[in-house]
Design a protein around this motif. Sequence first.
Motif, PDB file in Angstrom:
ATOM      1  N   SER A   1      30.726  39.150  34.931  1.00 43.36           N
ATOM      2  CA  SER A   1      31.185  40.133  35.910  1.00 43.36           C
ATOM      3  C   SER A   1      31.223  39.519  37.296  1.00 43.36           C
ATOM      4  O   SER A   1      30.525  38.537  37.576  1.00 43.36           O
ATOM      5  CB  SER A   1      30.247  41.351  35.904  1.00 43.36           C
ATOM      6  OG  SER A   1      30.840  42.417  36.625  1.00 43.36           O
ATOM      7  N   ASP A   2      32.037  40.099  38.146  1.00 43.77           N
ATOM      8  CA  ASP A   2      32.054  39.716  39.564  1.00 43.77           C
ATOM      9  C   ASP A   2      32.159  38.195  39.746  1.00 43.77           C
ATOM     10  O   ASP A   2      31.328  37.574  40.393  1.00 43.77           O
ATOM     11  CB  ASP A   2      30.814  40.276  40.264  1.00 43.77           C
ATOM     12  CG  ASP A   2      30.819  41.803  40.275  1.00 43.77           C
ATOM     13  OD1 ASP A   2      31.349  42.391  41.233  1.00 43.77           O
ATOM     14  OD2 ASP A   2      30.322  42.423  39.303  1.00 43.77           O
ATOM     15  N   THR A   3      33.213  37.640  39.162  1.00 45.19           N
ATOM     16  CA  THR A   3      33.428  36.189  39.304  1.00 45.19           C
ATOM     17  C   THR A   3      33.876  35.841  40.718  1.00 45.19           C
ATOM     18  O   THR A   3      33.574  34.782  41.226  1.00 45.19           O
ATOM     19  CB  THR A   3      34.494  35.700  38.306  1.00 45.19           C
ATOM     20  OG1 THR A   3      35.637  36.565  38.398  1.00 45.19           O
ATOM     21  CG2 THR A   3      33.957  35.702  36.893  1.00 45.19           C
ATOM     22  N   HIS A   4      34.606  36.755  41.371  1.00 42.63           N
ATOM     23  CA  HIS A   4      35.052  36.582  42.771  1.00 42.63           C
ATOM     24  C   HIS A   4      35.685  35.214  43.020  1.00 42.63           C
ATOM     25  O   HIS A   4      35.261  34.462  43.910  1.00 42.63           O
ATOM     26  CB  HIS A   4      33.882  36.823  43.730  1.00 42.63           C
ATOM     27  CG  HIS A   4      33.509  38.266  43.826  1.00 42.63           C
ATOM     28  ND1 HIS A   4      34.251  39.173  44.544  1.00 42.63           N
ATOM     29  CD2 HIS A   4      32.486  38.971  43.278  1.00 42.63           C
ATOM     30  CE1 HIS A   4      33.698  40.380  44.428  1.00 42.63           C
ATOM     31  NE2 HIS A   4      32.636  40.288  43.669  1.00 42.63           N
ATOM     32  N   ILE A   5      36.716  34.925  42.256  1.00 40.50           N
ATOM     33  CA  ILE A   5      37.360  33.606  42.362  1.00 40.50           C
ATOM     34  C   ILE A   5      38.341  33.561  43.536  1.00 40.50           C
ATOM     35  O   ILE A   5      39.246  34.389  43.645  1.00 40.50           O
ATOM     36  CB  ILE A   5      38.071  33.265  41.033  1.00 40.50           C
ATOM     37  CG1 ILE A   5      37.041  33.133  39.909  1.00 40.50           C
ATOM     38  CG2 ILE A   5      38.895  31.991  41.160  1.00 40.50           C
ATOM     39  CD1 ILE A   5      35.904  32.149  40.184  1.00 40.50           C
TER      40      ILE A   5
ATOM     41  N   GLY B   1      35.450  42.930  35.890  1.00 42.52           N
ATOM     42  CA  GLY B   1      35.981  43.311  37.206  1.00 42.52           C
ATOM     43  C   GLY B   1      35.500  42.471  38.371  1.00 42.52           C
ATOM     44  O   GLY B   1      34.562  41.701  38.262  1.00 42.52           O
ATOM     45  N   ASP B   2      36.172  42.659  39.517  1.00 46.08           N
ATOM     46  CA  ASP B   2      36.025  41.766  40.665  1.00 46.08           C
ATOM     47  C   ASP B   2      36.248  40.325  40.206  1.00 46.08           C
ATOM     48  O   ASP B   2      35.432  39.434  40.424  1.00 46.08           O
ATOM     49  CB  ASP B   2      34.685  41.940  41.398  1.00 46.08           C
ATOM     50  CG  ASP B   2      34.714  43.118  42.370  1.00 46.08           C
ATOM     51  OD1 ASP B   2      35.741  43.835  42.419  1.00 46.08           O
ATOM     52  OD2 ASP B   2      33.722  43.310  43.112  1.00 46.08           O
ATOM     53  N   LEU B   3      37.409  40.146  39.593  1.00 46.20           N
ATOM     54  CA  LEU B   3      37.816  38.812  39.158  1.00 46.20           C
ATOM     55  C   LEU B   3      38.066  37.954  40.391  1.00 46.20           C
ATOM     56  O   LEU B   3      37.701  36.790  40.444  1.00 46.20           O
ATOM     57  CB  LEU B   3      39.101  38.907  38.332  1.00 46.20           C
ATOM     58  CG  LEU B   3      39.108  39.928  37.174  1.00 46.20           C
ATOM     59  CD1 LEU B   3      40.508  40.094  36.613  1.00 46.20           C
ATOM     60  CD2 LEU B   3      38.126  39.496  36.100  1.00 46.20           C
TER      61      LEU B   3
ATOM     62  N   GLY C   1      29.379  46.302  36.529  1.00 48.13           N
ATOM     63  CA  GLY C   1      28.997  45.225  37.453  1.00 48.13           C
ATOM     64  C   GLY C   1      28.836  45.808  38.841  1.00 48.13           C
ATOM     65  O   GLY C   1      28.044  46.710  39.060  1.00 48.13           O
ATOM     66  N   HIS C   2      29.605  45.271  39.787  1.00 46.34           N
ATOM     67  CA  HIS C   2      29.760  45.825  41.139  1.00 46.34           C
ATOM     68  C   HIS C   2      28.555  45.635  42.056  1.00 46.34           C
ATOM     69  O   HIS C   2      28.720  45.295  43.217  1.00 46.34           O
ATOM     70  CB  HIS C   2      30.119  47.311  41.057  1.00 46.34           C
ATOM     71  CG  HIS C   2      30.621  47.907  42.340  1.00 46.34           C
ATOM     72  ND1 HIS C   2      31.624  47.337  43.092  1.00 46.34           N
ATOM     73  CD2 HIS C   2      30.254  49.042  43.008  1.00 46.34           C
ATOM     74  CE1 HIS C   2      31.859  48.090  44.161  1.00 46.34           C
ATOM     75  NE2 HIS C   2      31.046  49.118  44.136  1.00 46.34           N
ATOM     76  N   THR C   3      27.336  45.868  41.570  1.00 46.95           N
ATOM     77  CA  THR C   3      26.158  45.782  42.449  1.00 46.95           C
ATOM     78  C   THR C   3      25.602  44.365  42.522  1.00 46.95           C
ATOM     79  O   THR C   3      24.691  44.107  43.292  1.00 46.95           O
ATOM     80  CB  THR C   3      25.034  46.697  41.934  1.00 46.95           C
ATOM     81  OG1 THR C   3      24.556  46.166  40.692  1.00 46.95           O
ATOM     82  CG2 THR C   3      25.520  48.124  41.715  1.00 46.95           C
ATOM     83  N   HIS C   4      26.140  43.464  41.692  1.00 48.01           N
ATOM     84  CA  HIS C   4      25.636  42.088  41.619  1.00 48.01           C
ATOM     85  C   HIS C   4      24.135  42.084  41.324  1.00 48.01           C
ATOM     86  O   HIS C   4      23.376  41.287  41.894  1.00 48.01           O
ATOM     87  CB  HIS C   4      25.935  41.312  42.912  1.00 48.01           C
ATOM     88  CG  HIS C   4      27.397  41.133  43.197  1.00 48.01           C
ATOM     89  ND1 HIS C   4      27.902  40.040  43.876  1.00 48.01           N
ATOM     90  CD2 HIS C   4      28.481  41.906  42.900  1.00 48.01           C
ATOM     91  CE1 HIS C   4      29.231  40.152  43.988  1.00 48.01           C
ATOM     92  NE2 HIS C   4      29.595  41.289  43.398  1.00 48.01           N
ATOM     93  N   THR C   5      23.727  42.989  40.462  1.00 51.22           N
ATOM     94  CA  THR C   5      22.310  43.152  40.133  1.00 51.22           C
ATOM     95  C   THR C   5      22.150  43.276  38.623  1.00 51.22           C
ATOM     96  O   THR C   5      22.880  44.033  37.991  1.00 51.22           O
ATOM     97  CB  THR C   5      21.776  44.459  40.774  1.00 51.22           C
ATOM     98  OG1 THR C   5      22.007  44.402  42.178  1.00 51.22           O
ATOM     99  CG2 THR C   5      20.281  44.642  40.528  1.00 51.22           C
TER     100      THR C   5
HETATM  101 ZN   LIG Z   1      31.639  42.155  43.237  1.00 47.32          ZN
END
Ligand SMILES: [Zn+2]
Length: 299
Positions: free
Chosen positions: A43-47, A85-87, A233-237
């Motif tokens: 999740s949240d790879t943020h590429i 999500g948050d690819l 995902g989303h919370t990075h936790t």
């Molecule tokens: Zn994120």
Amino acid sequence: MPQAVFGVTRRQFLRVVGAGAGWLAVRPAFARGVDPHRVALLSDTHIPDTPGTQDHGCSMVERLRTAVKEITGLADKPTAAIFDGDLAWKVGTRLEYATLAKEIEPLVRAGVPLHFGLGNHDTRDAFLAGFQAHAPEMRPVDGKHILIVDTPRADLFILDSLEPSLGAAGKCGKAQTDWLALALDLNEKKPAVLFVHHNPVFAADPKSNGLADTTELWKTIQDRKRVKALVFGHTHTWKVDRKDGIHLINLPAVGYPFKASEVTGWVDAFLGESGMKLAVQAFDRKHPAHGKVTELTWR
Ligand SMILES: [Zn+2]
């Protein structure tokens, strides 16, 4: 083989997951070296568009490369890898998705089927343009990118909570929850695990940037007993909780943590007959969460 079981034909499915499309490959789940019950969760790879870019002191591309290397190096490959999500790093430009496409190539070459959910840092059209294998036929709900991955022990529903008008918050929307109710009722006995990017928010909180229509989603799933877990995902936790017997699984981020103490990495998941086992594969091998197995039992 994972199949989309609702809204698309098998032929369309093969097209949308990219059989023959180059870099999104399908392989029979029972092929040698594949565990049909193992799923890699990211999740949240943020590429970013440029591989060297950092956020919170982390190179998101380096981290994804590590995860990809670890997954492709497994003796028993997962039957699917799900990106929750948050690819993209910031806004979901075509260049960000081009970088992502390049970085996941080893997974494609290894024959791991890939499935993508979208988050608030994604742009649906740019994603679909970059990942052409996900054709419009994939849309049983207008304007939403959703699919069902059929594994032997559970159907994995990948939902879409991206709602640009809400900023960082997200929403499934009535059309999607209506579709979900219908799709869940098609096979009442088979366990269902739902994936959505935004974290559910159960108490009214105007400052929350989580899933704005949690109440509506919950009404849809709480009494449909085949729903066993909601993954987000989303919370990075990294956090595992439970409500009304439904497991709430908050995936760690791949890209970067909001707080330095948070674990980052991917989650190695095993679907059992009556539950699921989760093991965090932390980038920091010394993090206390690394390798710890969480065992969940289905309601
Ligand atoms: Zn994120």
